[in-house]
Design a protein around this motif. Sequence first.
Motif, mmCIF file in Angstrom:
data_model
loop_
_atom_site.group_PDB
_atom_site.id
_atom_site.type_symbol
_atom_site.label_atom_id
_atom_site.label_comp_id
_atom_site.label_asym_id
_atom_site.label_seq_id
_atom_site.Cartn_x
_atom_site.Cartn_y
_atom_site.Cartn_z
ATOM 1 N N PHE A 153 -31.126 -39.853 93.427
ATOM 2 C CA PHE A 153 -31.722 -38.989 94.447
ATOM 3 C C PHE A 153 -31.546 -39.623 95.826
ATOM 4 C CE2 PHE A 153 -35.284 -37.672 97.086
ATOM 5 C CZ PHE A 153 -35.318 -36.302 96.890
ATOM 6 N N PRO A 154 -31.217 -38.824 96.828
ATOM 7 C CA PRO A 154 -30.945 -37.383 96.775
ATOM 8 C C PRO A 154 -29.510 -37.104 96.339
ATOM 9 C CG PRO A 154 -30.784 -38.157 99.029
ATOM 10 C CD PRO A 154 -31.217 -39.340 98.214
ATOM 11 N N ASN A 155 -29.319 -35.966 95.691
ATOM 12 C CA ASN A 155 -27.957 -35.581 95.331
ATOM 13 C C ASN A 155 -27.276 -34.934 96.540
ATOM 14 O OD1 ASN A 155 -28.931 -32.911 95.508
ATOM 15 N ND2 ASN A 155 -29.404 -32.850 93.324
ATOM 16 N N ASP A 173 -24.207 -47.203 97.130
ATOM 17 C CA ASP A 173 -23.226 -46.235 97.605
ATOM 18 C C ASP A 173 -23.847 -45.168 98.497
ATOM 19 O OD1 ASP A 173 -21.137 -47.492 96.250
ATOM 20 O OD2 ASP A 173 -21.609 -46.428 94.395
ATOM 21 N N TYR A 174 -25.071 -45.407 98.937
ATOM 22 C CA TYR A 174 -25.739 -44.503 99.868
ATOM 23 C C TYR A 174 -25.662 -45.067 101.282
ATOM 24 C CZ TYR A 174 -27.933 -41.500 96.336
ATOM 25 O OH TYR A 174 -28.157 -40.599 95.327
ATOM 26 N N ASP A 175 -25.579 -44.171 102.238
ATOM 27 C CA ASP A 175 -25.693 -44.555 103.640
ATOM 28 C C ASP A 175 -27.190 -44.702 103.928
ATOM 29 O OD1 ASP A 175 -26.133 -44.297 106.498
ATOM 30 O OD2 ASP A 175 -24.023 -43.728 106.657
ATOM 31 N N ILE A 176 -27.664 -45.929 104.054
ATOM 32 C CA ILE A 176 -29.101 -46.190 104.158
ATOM 33 C C ILE A 176 -29.722 -45.495 105.367
ATOM 34 C CG2 ILE A 176 -30.861 -47.965 104.450
ATOM 35 C CD1 ILE A 176 -29.638 -47.853 101.687
ATOM 36 N N SER A 177 -29.042 -45.533 106.490
ATOM 37 C CA SER A 177 -29.594 -44.921 107.699
ATOM 38 C C SER A 177 -29.812 -43.420 107.513
ATOM 39 C CB SER A 177 -28.648 -45.174 108.881
ATOM 40 O OG SER A 177 -29.133 -44.533 110.039
ATOM 41 N N ILE A 180 -32.598 -42.757 104.941
ATOM 42 C CA ILE A 180 -33.932 -42.921 105.533
ATOM 43 C C ILE A 180 -34.329 -41.658 106.290
ATOM 44 C CG2 ILE A 180 -35.237 -44.123 107.329
ATOM 45 C CD1 ILE A 180 -33.793 -46.683 106.515
ATOM 46 N N ASP A 181 -33.403 -41.134 107.083
ATOM 47 C CA ASP A 181 -33.688 -39.903 107.837
ATOM 48 C C ASP A 181 -34.037 -38.760 106.884
ATOM 49 O OD1 ASP A 181 -33.207 -41.182 110.224
ATOM 50 O OD2 ASP A 181 -31.114 -40.519 110.362
ATOM 51 N N PHE A 182 -33.307 -38.682 105.782
ATOM 52 C CA PHE A 182 -33.574 -37.626 104.802
ATOM 53 C C PHE A 182 -34.957 -37.796 104.181
ATOM 54 C CE2 PHE A 182 -33.803 -36.571 100.299
ATOM 55 C CZ PHE A 182 -33.600 -35.200 100.335
ATOM 56 N N LEU A 183 -35.286 -39.018 103.752
ATOM 57 C CA LEU A 183 -36.572 -39.271 103.103
ATOM 58 C C LEU A 183 -37.737 -39.009 104.051
ATOM 59 C CD1 LEU A 183 -35.681 -42.569 101.180
ATOM 60 C CD2 LEU A 183 -35.932 -40.277 100.207
#
Length: 241
Positions: A153-155, A173-177, A180-183
């Motif tokens: 998550f998130p897909n 493999d996620y773009d952390i920045s 974070i904005d998404f969460l």
Amino acid sequence: MAYFQQLLLNVNKKPLGFSGSQFRDMVDMKISNAYLPNDHVQYQHCAGSAPQYRGYPCALWLLFHTLTVSQYQVGSQQINVTEVPLAIKNYIKYFFGCKQCSDNFMKETINISQLDSQNKHQAIIYLWKVHNNVNKRLQGQISEDPKHPKVQFPNRYLCTTCKSINNSQNNDDYDISKTIDFLLDYYSRKNIDISLISNKSRRVEELSSEQERLVSTAEYKAVKLQRVAYKNENLQHVEYR
């Protein structure tokens, strides 16, 4: 708090102890405007395709993520990044009903005290990674809802820019920045629908007011009848003098 106050009173009434079944009876008590959820709770976001799926554990995860985001959004410049994660960990340790699940969560969060206190997003990212690790471990297990498979998550459907590699099962493999904005947006207050709670609370208040009115009416009638009876009794005394 009414429920827990009443529960504590009931426990204190048995200073010599009680059996497990007796405690279950105390826990299952129903009092006005205060009760614990039971198997008949109707979940909205966390509804599973069958009663044994999702439900309470899903709702807990939803609450936990919301707490980490809320701490960041309403907190001051200096926040204790371990405060919420530690509270979550202790809740799972002492109150979550599944012992095996609790033990696994303790292992998943063994390094919780090592969070970077200078990074205000740390608790949000930490819990997100833990949740994805749990989903990865439980994928394909008997507890997995076939209609809601446990994926990372998130897909890409929810966040098209969060993942750098399609179908990856790795948090790295996620773009952390962007994640974070998404969460911060996904678990923000604006996305919490409290209309059902508000409507239910309003209905409870209406019922309470109606009950108070009925009680007041009944008390008034009782007092009136008492006065009539008293008056009749005095009249009888006068007649028989």
